[in-house]
Design a protein around this motif. Sequence first.
Motif, PDB file in Angstrom:
ATOM      1  N   GLU A  95      -4.043   1.266  -8.854  1.00  0.00           N
ATOM      2  CA  GLU A  95      -5.022   2.534  -8.988  1.00  0.00           C
ATOM      3  C   GLU A  95      -3.726   3.621  -9.587  1.00  0.00           C
ATOM      4  OE1 GLU A  95      -5.560   5.985  -5.473  1.00  0.00           O
ATOM      5  OE2 GLU A  95      -6.136   3.621  -4.361  1.00  0.00           O
ATOM      6  N   ALA A  96      -2.131   3.545  -9.003  1.00  0.00           N
ATOM      7  CA  ALA A  96      -1.352   3.821  -9.289  1.00  0.00           C
ATOM      8  C   ALA A  96      -1.234   3.997 -10.633  1.00  0.00           C
ATOM      9  CB  ALA A  96       0.397   3.598  -8.582  1.00  0.00           C
TER      10      ALA A  96
ATOM     11  N   VAL B  71      -3.330  -0.957  -4.608  1.00  0.00           N
ATOM     12  CA  VAL B  71      -3.172   0.073  -4.349  1.00  0.00           C
ATOM     13  C   VAL B  71      -2.522   0.671  -5.922  1.00  0.00           C
ATOM     14  CG1 VAL B  71      -1.614   2.280  -3.066  1.00  0.00           C
ATOM     15  CG2 VAL B  71      -3.569   0.388  -2.270  1.00  0.00           C
TER      16      VAL B  71
ATOM     17  N   THR C  32       1.098  -1.242  -0.336  1.00  0.00           N
ATOM     18  CA  THR C  32       0.078   0.172  -0.083  1.00  0.00           C
ATOM     19  C   THR C  32       1.103   0.936   0.048  1.00  0.00           C
ATOM     20  OG1 THR C  32      -2.056  -1.339   1.320  1.00  0.00           O
ATOM     21  CG2 THR C  32      -1.565   0.832   1.199  1.00  0.00           C
TER      22      THR C  32
ATOM     23  N   GLY D  95       2.935   2.057  -2.821  1.00  0.00           N
ATOM     24  CA  GLY D  95       1.148   2.251  -4.522  1.00  0.00           C
ATOM     25  C   GLY D  95       1.129   3.919  -4.020  1.00  0.00           C
ATOM     26  N   HIS D  96       0.922   4.119  -2.993  1.00  0.00           N
ATOM     27  CA  HIS D  96       0.923   5.682  -2.724  1.00  0.00           C
ATOM     28  C   HIS D  96       1.998   6.005  -3.432  1.00  0.00           C
ATOM     29  CE1 HIS D  96      -2.697   4.524   0.022  1.00  0.00           C
ATOM     30  NE2 HIS D  96      -2.602   4.281  -1.183  1.00  0.00           N
TER      31      HIS D  96
ATOM     32  N   SER E 161      -4.434  -6.788  -0.788  1.00  0.00           N
ATOM     33  CA  SER E 161      -5.101  -5.064  -0.429  1.00  0.00           C
ATOM     34  C   SER E 161      -3.351  -4.252  -0.640  1.00  0.00           C
ATOM     35  CB  SER E 161      -5.071  -5.395   1.306  1.00  0.00           C
ATOM     36  OG  SER E 161      -3.916  -6.237   1.936  1.00  0.00           O
TER      37      SER E 161
END
Length: 132
Positions: free
Chosen positions: A81-82, A78, A49, A52-53, A74
Amino acid sequence: HNTTLTVLNLENNSISTGGCCAIAGALTHHPTLTHLRLSGNVCGSQVGTAMGHMLLTNSSITKLDVAHCSFSNSGAAVFSEALQANRTLLSLDLSGNLITQEMGLRLVSTLIRLRGESPLTQLVLLQNDIDP
Protein backbone atom coordinates in the motif's frame (compact mmCIF):
# COMPACT_ATOMS: atom_id res chain seq x y z
CA HIS A 1 12.42 17.62 15.35
CA ASN A 2 16.10 17.12 14.72
CA THR A 3 16.78 18.80 11.38
CA THR A 4 20.33 17.56 10.85
CA LEU A 5 20.04 13.76 11.15
CA THR A 6 20.04 12.14 7.69
CA VAL A 7 21.17 8.55 8.41
CA LEU A 8 20.09 6.37 11.33
CA ASN A 9 21.71 2.93 11.61
CA LEU A 10 20.30 0.76 14.38
CA GLU A 11 21.17 -2.64 12.93
CA ASN A 12 21.48 -5.65 15.26
CA ASN A 13 20.65 -3.82 18.48
CA SER A 14 18.04 -6.21 19.94
CA ILE A 15 15.38 -3.51 19.61
CA SER A 16 11.99 -4.85 20.66
CA THR A 17 8.69 -4.62 18.84
CA GLY A 18 7.69 -1.64 20.99
CA GLY A 19 10.96 0.13 20.31
CA CYS A 20 10.74 -0.39 16.55
CA CYS A 21 7.13 0.81 16.51
CA ALA A 22 8.14 3.91 18.49
CA ILE A 23 10.87 4.64 15.93
CA ALA A 24 8.38 4.31 13.08
CA GLY A 25 5.98 6.67 14.85
CA ALA A 26 8.68 9.24 15.51
CA LEU A 27 9.73 9.22 11.86
CA THR A 28 6.26 9.63 10.39
CA HIS A 29 6.90 13.28 9.57
CA HIS A 30 10.67 13.57 10.10
CA PRO A 31 11.90 16.15 7.58
CA THR A 32 15.54 15.18 6.99
CA LEU A 33 16.16 11.47 7.61
CA THR A 34 16.93 9.78 4.30
CA HIS A 35 18.34 6.38 5.36
CA LEU A 36 17.00 4.08 8.09
CA ARG A 37 18.57 0.71 8.88
CA LEU A 38 16.80 -1.53 11.37
CA SER A 39 17.92 -4.89 10.03
CA GLY A 40 18.65 -7.67 12.47
CA ASN A 41 16.22 -6.51 15.14
CA VAL A 42 13.52 -9.05 15.95
CA CYS A 43 10.68 -6.62 15.50
CA GLY A 44 7.78 -8.77 14.28
CA SER A 45 4.86 -8.12 11.94
CA GLN A 46 3.59 -5.12 13.92
CA VAL A 47 6.74 -3.29 12.94
CA GLY A 48 6.28 -4.11 9.27
CA THR A 49 2.85 -2.54 9.57
CA ALA A 50 4.19 0.48 11.48
CA MET A 51 7.02 1.06 8.97
CA GLY A 52 4.60 0.73 6.07
CA HIS A 53 2.31 3.33 7.65
CA MET A 54 5.30 5.60 8.27
CA LEU A 55 6.10 5.45 4.55
CA LEU A 56 2.57 6.61 3.72
CA THR A 57 3.34 10.04 5.18
CA ASN A 58 7.13 10.38 5.35
CA SER A 59 8.51 12.36 2.43
CA SER A 60 12.24 12.21 3.12
CA ILE A 61 13.27 8.54 3.48
CA THR A 62 14.92 7.21 0.35
CA LYS A 63 16.41 3.99 1.75
CA LEU A 64 14.76 1.64 4.26
CA ASP A 65 16.44 -1.56 5.43
CA VAL A 66 14.21 -3.80 7.52
CA ALA A 67 15.90 -7.08 6.60
CA HIS A 68 15.81 -9.90 9.15
CA CYS A 69 13.19 -8.20 11.31
CA SER A 70 10.90 -11.26 11.62
CA PHE A 71 7.79 -9.90 10.00
CA SER A 72 5.44 -11.80 7.75
CA ASN A 73 2.86 -11.13 5.07
CA SER A 74 0.71 -8.94 7.31
CA GLY A 75 3.60 -6.54 7.77
CA ALA A 76 4.59 -6.70 4.11
CA ALA A 77 1.03 -6.00 2.94
CA VAL A 78 1.22 -2.45 4.26
CA PHE A 79 4.43 -1.93 2.26
CA SER A 80 2.47 -2.76 -0.87
CA GLU A 81 0.00 0.00 0.00
CA ALA A 82 2.78 2.42 0.92
CA LEU A 83 4.58 1.91 -2.38
CA GLN A 84 1.52 3.30 -4.13
CA ALA A 85 1.58 6.53 -2.12
CA ASN A 86 5.25 7.16 -1.31
CA ARG A 87 7.16 9.24 -3.85
CA THR A 88 10.63 9.33 -2.25
CA LEU A 89 11.62 5.74 -1.41
CA LEU A 90 14.34 4.46 -3.76
CA SER A 91 15.45 1.28 -1.98
CA LEU A 92 13.54 -1.18 0.24
CA ASP A 93 15.26 -4.22 1.73
CA LEU A 94 12.83 -6.85 3.06
CA SER A 95 15.34 -9.73 3.01
CA GLY A 96 15.27 -12.54 5.53
CA ASN A 97 11.72 -12.05 6.75
CA LEU A 98 8.77 -14.45 6.54
CA ILE A 99 7.27 -13.14 3.31
CA THR A 100 5.66 -15.78 1.10
CA GLN A 101 5.75 -16.09 -2.65
CA GLU A 102 2.20 -14.71 -2.90
CA MET A 103 3.13 -11.54 -1.02
CA GLY A 104 6.39 -11.18 -2.95
CA LEU A 105 4.38 -11.31 -6.16
CA ARG A 106 1.94 -8.75 -4.75
CA LEU A 107 4.78 -6.32 -4.03
CA VAL A 108 6.26 -6.77 -7.50
CA SER A 109 2.83 -6.49 -9.14
CA THR A 110 2.25 -3.21 -7.30
CA LEU A 111 5.45 -1.82 -8.79
CA ILE A 112 4.55 -3.04 -12.27
CA ARG A 113 1.10 -1.45 -11.96
CA LEU A 114 2.67 1.88 -10.98
CA ARG A 115 4.72 1.91 -14.21
CA GLY A 116 7.23 4.59 -13.36
CA GLU A 117 5.09 6.51 -10.83
CA SER A 118 7.10 5.01 -7.98
CA PRO A 119 10.74 6.10 -7.70
CA LEU A 120 11.67 2.72 -6.14
CA THR A 121 14.62 1.26 -8.02
CA GLN A 122 15.58 -1.52 -5.61
CA LEU A 123 13.31 -4.05 -3.88
CA VAL A 124 15.22 -6.83 -2.12
CA LEU A 125 13.32 -9.98 -1.16
CA LEU A 126 16.20 -12.44 -0.64
CA GLN A 127 15.93 -15.21 1.99
CA ASN A 128 12.18 -15.12 2.46
CA ASP A 129 9.69 -17.98 2.15
CA ILE A 130 9.59 -17.54 -1.61
CA ASP A 131 10.03 -20.76 -3.57
CA PRO A 132 12.84 -20.83 -6.13
